[in-house]
Design a protein around this motif. Structure first.
Motif, PDB file in Angstrom:
ATOM      1  N   VAL A 204     -75.684 -24.238 -32.120  1.00  0.00           N
ATOM      2  CA  VAL A 204     -74.980 -25.467 -32.499  1.00  0.00           C
ATOM      3  C   VAL A 204     -74.235 -26.037 -31.288  1.00  0.00           C
TER       4      VAL A 204
ATOM      5  N   GLY B  96     -76.000 -27.554 -28.047  1.00  0.00           N
ATOM      6  CA  GLY B  96     -76.832 -28.751 -28.202  1.00  0.00           C
ATOM      7  C   GLY B  96     -78.280 -28.447 -28.509  1.00  0.00           C
ATOM      8  N   ARG B  97     -78.637 -27.127 -28.609  1.00  0.00           N
ATOM      9  CA  ARG B  97     -80.044 -26.796 -28.869  1.00  0.00           C
ATOM     10  C   ARG B  97     -80.500 -27.249 -30.255  1.00  0.00           C
ATOM     11  N   TRP B  98     -79.577 -27.327 -31.195  1.00  0.00           N
ATOM     12  CA  TRP B  98     -79.942 -27.810 -32.535  1.00  0.00           C
ATOM     13  C   TRP B  98     -80.514 -29.228 -32.430  1.00  0.00           C
ATOM     14  N   GLN B  99     -79.837 -30.081 -31.606  1.00  0.00           N
ATOM     15  CA  GLN B  99     -80.320 -31.459 -31.442  1.00  0.00           C
ATOM     16  C   GLN B  99     -81.599 -31.503 -30.614  1.00  0.00           C
ATOM     17  N   GLU B 100     -81.656 -30.646 -29.574  1.00  0.00           N
ATOM     18  CA  GLU B 100     -82.812 -30.710 -28.663  1.00  0.00           C
ATOM     19  C   GLU B 100     -84.052 -30.032 -29.237  1.00  0.00           C
TER      20      GLU B 100
ATOM     21  N   GLY C 184     -84.255 -28.487 -32.557  1.00  0.00           N
ATOM     22  CA  GLY C 184     -84.383 -28.395 -34.012  1.00  0.00           C
ATOM     23  C   GLY C 184     -83.832 -27.090 -34.555  1.00  0.00           C
ATOM     24  N   ASN C 185     -84.386 -26.647 -35.678  1.00  0.00           N
ATOM     25  CA  ASN C 185     -83.849 -25.479 -36.374  1.00  0.00           C
ATOM     26  C   ASN C 185     -83.888 -24.223 -35.510  1.00  0.00           C
TER      27      ASN C 185
END
Ligand code: NDP
Length: 310
Positions: A111, A114-118, A120-121
């Protein structure tokens, strides 16, 4: 606890004493009680310098750093603080199980980085629901862990020196055999000669690449080099560790692993439990100086007869 110490006793704080040898020479014979913890204990030279020591009150249930054979030979009572910490230590064991299986630290980072945005899940994790759990040490804390794991429908087995036929859990007289059969191995024994590095390469390999080791007992119970090697090789699935072989030093490799969650020996370290431990540490001293009794002697001192001191 310190306020209570000062209210009832004349207190000398060891860490604040600059000339320790001089203190022992001039005041050692006046010291009747030592309050300490299971990690620092009482070093042999200090114990030897306290010629009229009557009681050691340990703040903690583990008392591996106190030489009870020397204490009992000198008629020194040793007390500790069992039971009041059962729940929080058990909660820590289960917290580590969940943290490793659900990759809590990894997902927090997913979270915040920024990996969630880059990307996904986050990857799927594993459930502890209905898992097979082997508990190494089914005493006060081990039984609390077992009972609480009932809420997760876990299948509980245990390994101790003696079988507990009154308890509804599966006994293994062989630790390696138990490790082979479970998903999680939880270590919650004392750290003494009998448990030293009992969790060795053979046990770790039996637990295997789908298995997870949780240690909330003592670091000495695990062969830490073998543990790190197994994690690095992928021969062990994961680890949740609150205790280490050489605290506060921790093998740096462990800090880089996503399948490992570490806490700094804090299983009992809540305000509520530490207050209860402090109260019991004081209670043992007050009872002892009042009528020679104590509330929670260590097992080695359970039958010790002591005369009232005043
Ligand atoms: P208990 O004495 O109630 O239980 C100890 C258990 O370990 C018993 O079931 C005993 O069973 C088993 N055991 C002891 N030696 C061996 C052995 N050689 N092989 C197999 N089993 C063994 O202690 P507690 O549950 O109150 O506490 C356990 C330990 O947890 C403490 O001594 C302390 O080291 C650690 N601890 C760690 C904390 C932390 O902050 N991480 C906080 C509190 C405790 P049997 O005698 O039948 O073999």
């Amino acid at each position: 606890m310190m306020d209570e110490f000062h209210r009832h006793f004349t207190v000398h704080v060891w860490d604040d004493i600059a000339d320790k040898d001089g203190f022992l020479a001039s005041h050692g014979a006046d010291i009747a009680a030592v309050a300490t913890n299971g990690h620092d204990g009482v070093a042999p030279d200090i114990m030897a310098g306290l010629g009229n020591l009557k009681i050691i009150s340990c703040y903690g249930v583990g008392y591996d750093a106190i030489d009870t054979s020397v204490a009992t030979a000198r008629g020194i009572m040793v007390t500790h603080t069992p039971i009041v910490l059962n729940n929080d230590v058990a909660n820590t064991a289960i917290m580590l199980m969940l943290a490793v299986s659900r990759r809590l630290v990894h997902d927090h980072d997913w979270v915040c980085s920024g990996r969630w945005q880059e990307q996904g899940n986050a990857p799927l994790t594993r459930s502890i629901e209905g898992a097979k759990v082997g508990i190494f040490g089914l005493g006060r804390i081990g039984q609390t862990i077992a009972r609480k794991l009932g809420a997760f429908a876990c299948d509980i087995a245990y390994h101790t020196r003696t079988e507990k036929p009154d308890l509804p859990y599966r006994f293994y007289d062989d630790l390696t055999a138990m490790a082979k059969d479970v998903d999680y191995l939880i270590a919650i024994t004392p750290g003494d000669a009998s448990t030293y590095q009992k969790i060795n390469r053979e046990v770790i390999d039996a637990l295997g690449p789908d298995g997870t080791l949780i240690n909330v007992g003592r670091g000495s119970v695990v062969d830490e080099d073998a543990l790190v090697a197994a994690l690095e090789d992928g021969r062990l699935g994961g680890a949740g560790l609150d205790v280490f072989a050489n605290e506060p030093h921790v093998p740096p490799a462990l800090c880089k692993m996503d399948n490992v969650t570490l806490t700094p020996h804090v299983a009992s370290a809540t305000v509520e439990t530490r207050r209860a431990m402090g109260d019991l540490t004081i209670e043992n001293l007050l009872r002892f100086f009042n009528d020679g009794s104590v509330t929670t002697p260590v097992p080695e001192c359970a039958h010790m007869k002591v005369a009232p001191l005043r």
